[in-house]
Design a protein around this motif. Structure first.
Motif, PDB file in Angstrom:
ATOM      1  N   LYS A   1     -25.587  12.900  37.401  1.00 15.30           N
ATOM      2  CA  LYS A   1     -25.336  12.167  38.636  1.00 15.30           C
ATOM      3  C   LYS A   1     -25.359  10.655  38.385  1.00 15.30           C
ATOM      4  N   ASP A   2     -26.320  10.193  37.590  1.00 17.33           N
ATOM      5  CA  ASP A   2     -26.388   8.764  37.257  1.00 17.33           C
ATOM      6  C   ASP A   2     -25.142   8.327  36.496  1.00 17.33           C
ATOM      7  N   LYS A   3     -24.649   9.189  35.647  1.00 20.61           N
ATOM      8  CA  LYS A   3     -23.431   8.874  34.879  1.00 20.61           C
ATOM      9  C   LYS A   3     -22.238   8.688  35.815  1.00 20.61           C
ATOM     10  N   VAL A   4     -22.118   9.547  36.805  1.00 20.99           N
ATOM     11  CA  VAL A   4     -21.019   9.440  37.771  1.00 20.99           C
ATOM     12  C   VAL A   4     -21.131   8.121  38.541  1.00 20.99           C
ATOM     13  N   LEU A   5     -22.343   7.784  38.973  1.00 24.87           N
ATOM     14  CA  LEU A   5     -22.559   6.531  39.689  1.00 24.87           C
ATOM     15  C   LEU A   5     -22.163   5.335  38.823  1.00 24.87           C
ATOM     16  N   CYS A   6     -22.589   5.362  37.573  1.00 26.61           N
ATOM     17  CA  CYS A   6     -22.279   4.258  36.648  1.00 26.61           C
ATOM     18  C   CYS A   6     -20.775   4.144  36.407  1.00 26.61           C
ATOM     19  N   ASN A   7     -20.123   5.270  36.193  1.00 23.07           N
ATOM     20  CA  ASN A   7     -18.670   5.238  35.959  1.00 23.07           C
ATOM     21  C   ASN A   7     -17.927   4.656  37.152  1.00 23.07           C
ATOM     22  N   ASP A   8     -18.342   5.047  38.344  1.00 22.27           N
ATOM     23  CA  ASP A   8     -17.690   4.537  39.543  1.00 22.27           C
ATOM     24  C   ASP A   8     -17.899   3.028  39.674  1.00 22.27           C
ATOM     25  N   LEU A   9     -19.114   2.575  39.443  1.00 19.25           N
ATOM     26  CA  LEU A   9     -19.388   1.139  39.579  1.00 19.25           C
ATOM     27  C   LEU A   9     -18.728   0.323  38.483  1.00 19.25           C
ATOM     28  N   LEU A  10     -18.640   0.864  37.279  1.00 19.74           N
ATOM     29  CA  LEU A  10     -17.937   0.149  36.211  1.00 19.74           C
ATOM     30  C   LEU A  10     -16.456   0.010  36.564  1.00 19.74           C
ATOM     31  N   SER A  11     -15.866   1.055  37.104  1.00 20.95           N
ATOM     32  CA  SER A  11     -14.466   0.983  37.553  1.00 20.95           C
ATOM     33  C   SER A  11     -14.310  -0.041  38.671  1.00 20.95           C
ATOM     34  N   THR A  12     -15.266  -0.075  39.581  1.00 25.35           N
ATOM     35  CA  THR A  12     -15.238  -1.051  40.671  1.00 25.35           C
ATOM     36  C   THR A  12     -15.290  -2.470  40.125  1.00 25.35           C
ATOM     37  N   GLU A  13     -16.176  -2.720  39.168  1.00 26.75           N
ATOM     38  CA  GLU A  13     -16.294  -4.065  38.583  1.00 26.75           C
ATOM     39  C   GLU A  13     -14.996  -4.472  37.870  1.00 26.75           C
ATOM     40  N   LYS A  14     -14.375  -3.546  37.184  1.00 25.20           N
ATOM     41  CA  LYS A  14     -13.103  -3.851  36.519  1.00 25.20           C
ATOM     42  C   LYS A  14     -12.047  -4.254  37.543  1.00 25.20           C
ATOM     43  N   TYR A  15     -11.992  -3.506  38.630  1.00 22.72           N
ATOM     44  CA  TYR A  15     -11.013  -3.793  39.681  1.00 22.72           C
ATOM     45  C   TYR A  15     -11.280  -5.149  40.323  1.00 22.72           C
ATOM     46  N   VAL A  16     -12.518  -5.371  40.737  1.00 22.85           N
ATOM     47  CA  VAL A  16     -12.860  -6.613  41.436  1.00 22.85           C
ATOM     48  C   VAL A  16     -12.638  -7.822  40.540  1.00 22.85           C
ATOM     49  N   SER A  17     -13.012  -7.725  39.284  1.00 20.13           N
ATOM     50  CA  SER A  17     -12.790  -8.840  38.361  1.00 20.13           C
ATOM     51  C   SER A  17     -11.302  -9.155  38.254  1.00 20.13           C
ATOM     52  N   GLY A  18     -10.483  -8.130  38.205  1.00 22.55           N
ATOM     53  CA  GLY A  18      -9.030  -8.318  38.141  1.00 22.55           C
ATOM     54  C   GLY A  18      -8.466  -8.966  39.390  1.00 22.55           C
ATOM     55  N   THR A  19      -9.002  -8.611  40.556  1.00 22.48           N
ATOM     56  CA  THR A  19      -8.499  -9.226  41.790  1.00 22.48           C
ATOM     57  C   THR A  19      -8.871 -10.705  41.841  1.00 22.48           C
ATOM     58  N   TYR A  20     -10.035 -11.047  41.308  1.00 22.95           N
ATOM     59  CA  TYR A  20     -10.402 -12.468  41.253  1.00 22.95           C
ATOM     60  C   TYR A  20      -9.431 -13.244  40.370  1.00 22.95           C
ATOM     61  N   ASP A  21      -8.970 -12.638  39.315  1.00 24.97           N
ATOM     62  CA  ASP A  21      -8.014 -13.295  38.422  1.00 24.97           C
ATOM     63  C   ASP A  21      -6.786 -13.754  39.209  1.00 24.97           C
ATOM     64  N   THR A  22      -6.254 -12.866  40.032  1.00 25.76           N
ATOM     65  CA  THR A  22      -5.076 -13.198  40.842  1.00 25.76           C
ATOM     66  C   THR A  22      -5.391 -14.296  41.850  1.00 25.76           C
ATOM     67  N   VAL A  23      -6.517 -14.174  42.550  1.00 25.65           N
ATOM     68  CA  VAL A  23      -6.872 -15.155  43.574  1.00 25.65           C
ATOM     69  C   VAL A  23      -7.089 -16.537  42.953  1.00 25.65           C
ATOM     70  N   ILE A  24      -7.722 -16.586  41.796  1.00 30.21           N
ATOM     71  CA  ILE A  24      -7.967 -17.868  41.123  1.00 30.21           C
ATOM     72  C   ILE A  24      -6.652 -18.579  40.848  1.00 30.21           C
ATOM     73  N   PHE A  25      -5.653 -17.853  40.390  1.00 32.81           N
ATOM     74  CA  PHE A  25      -4.350 -18.464  40.103  1.00 32.81           C
ATOM     75  C   PHE A  25      -3.621 -18.920  41.368  1.00 32.81           C
ATOM     76  N   GLU A  26      -3.955 -18.336  42.509  1.00 28.52           N
ATOM     77  CA  GLU A  26      -3.291 -18.663  43.768  1.00 28.52           C
ATOM     78  C   GLU A  26      -3.963 -19.810  44.527  1.00 28.52           C
ATOM     79  N   CYS A  27      -5.156 -20.217  44.110  1.00 29.04           N
ATOM     80  CA  CYS A  27      -5.896 -21.263  44.817  1.00 29.04           C
ATOM     81  C   CYS A  27      -5.483 -22.652  44.343  1.00 29.04           C
ATOM     82  N   VAL A  28      -5.268 -23.523  45.309  1.00 35.22           N
ATOM     83  CA  VAL A  28      -4.910 -24.911  45.020  1.00 35.22           C
ATOM     84  C   VAL A  28      -6.172 -25.767  44.930  1.00 35.22           C
ATOM     85  N   ASN A  29      -7.125 -25.498  45.795  1.00 45.01           N
ATOM     86  CA  ASN A  29      -8.338 -26.297  45.884  1.00 45.01           C
ATOM     87  C   ASN A  29      -9.211 -26.082  44.645  1.00 45.01           C
TER      88      ASN A  29
END
Length: 157
Positions: free
Chosen positions: A95-123
């Motif tokens: 069960k802990d492994k499933v939780l960890c896998n899900d959160l690691l996938s979440t972190e990969k996704y969120v980090s990637g979305t920040y990459d896009t937003v950073i490039f789109e920000c002027v300020n």
């Protein structure tokens, strides 16, 4: 602080992602069997809440507070609590492994979305704050990976 309409839209989406992360980490901390993993999830939940607060500050036209001082005090308190629980030495489970896998996938996704937003920000202030958050997200991924790797949940061949 001036925020363009596009920056506002992107920041609101990132704030939603951070809110999901906070809830996920808190929920998973309650489900985790290993006290060390509970501690890690609670620590990251606190940091994700800090990210949410930073984005709210920006959306409210305020200078973002990037300091981790208060978070570090909360984490030290949580570590002391978990060290007491570690005497039970609960082993990791599937069960802990499933939780960890899900959160690691979440972190990969969120980090990637920040990459896009950073490039789109002027300020530049917003860009710097988001780079700070993205670096934290990558650190969260590393911490999850390290836990998983050290507990036989993620073997690098």
């Amino acid at each position: 602080m001036q925020i363009s309409q596009k920056e506002r839209m992107l920041l609101e989406e990132q704030r939603n992602q951070e809110e999901i992360c906070v809830k996920k980490y808190q929920n998973y901390a309650n489900q985790a069997q290993d006290p060390q993993l509970k501690q890690l999830f609670n620590k990251i939940a606190t940091e994700e809440q800090h990210h949410y607060d930073i984005i709210n500050q920006i959306l409210n036209g305020q200078q973002p507070n990037l300091s981790h001082a208060q978070i570090n005090q909360q984490v030290m308190f949580q570590q002391a609590q978990v060290q007491q629980m570690n005497s039970e030495n609960v082993m990791s489970n599937q069960k802990d492994k499933v939780l960890c896998n899900d959160l690691l996938s979440t972190e990969k996704y969120v980090s990637g979305t920040y990459d896009t937003v950073i490039f789109e920000c002027v300020n530049p202030t917003i860009r710097q704050a988001l780079q700070h958050i993205q670096q934290d997200e990558q650190q969260h991924g590393k911490e999850l990976f390290d836990y998983m790797n050290s507990h036989g949940m993620y073997n690098v061949k």
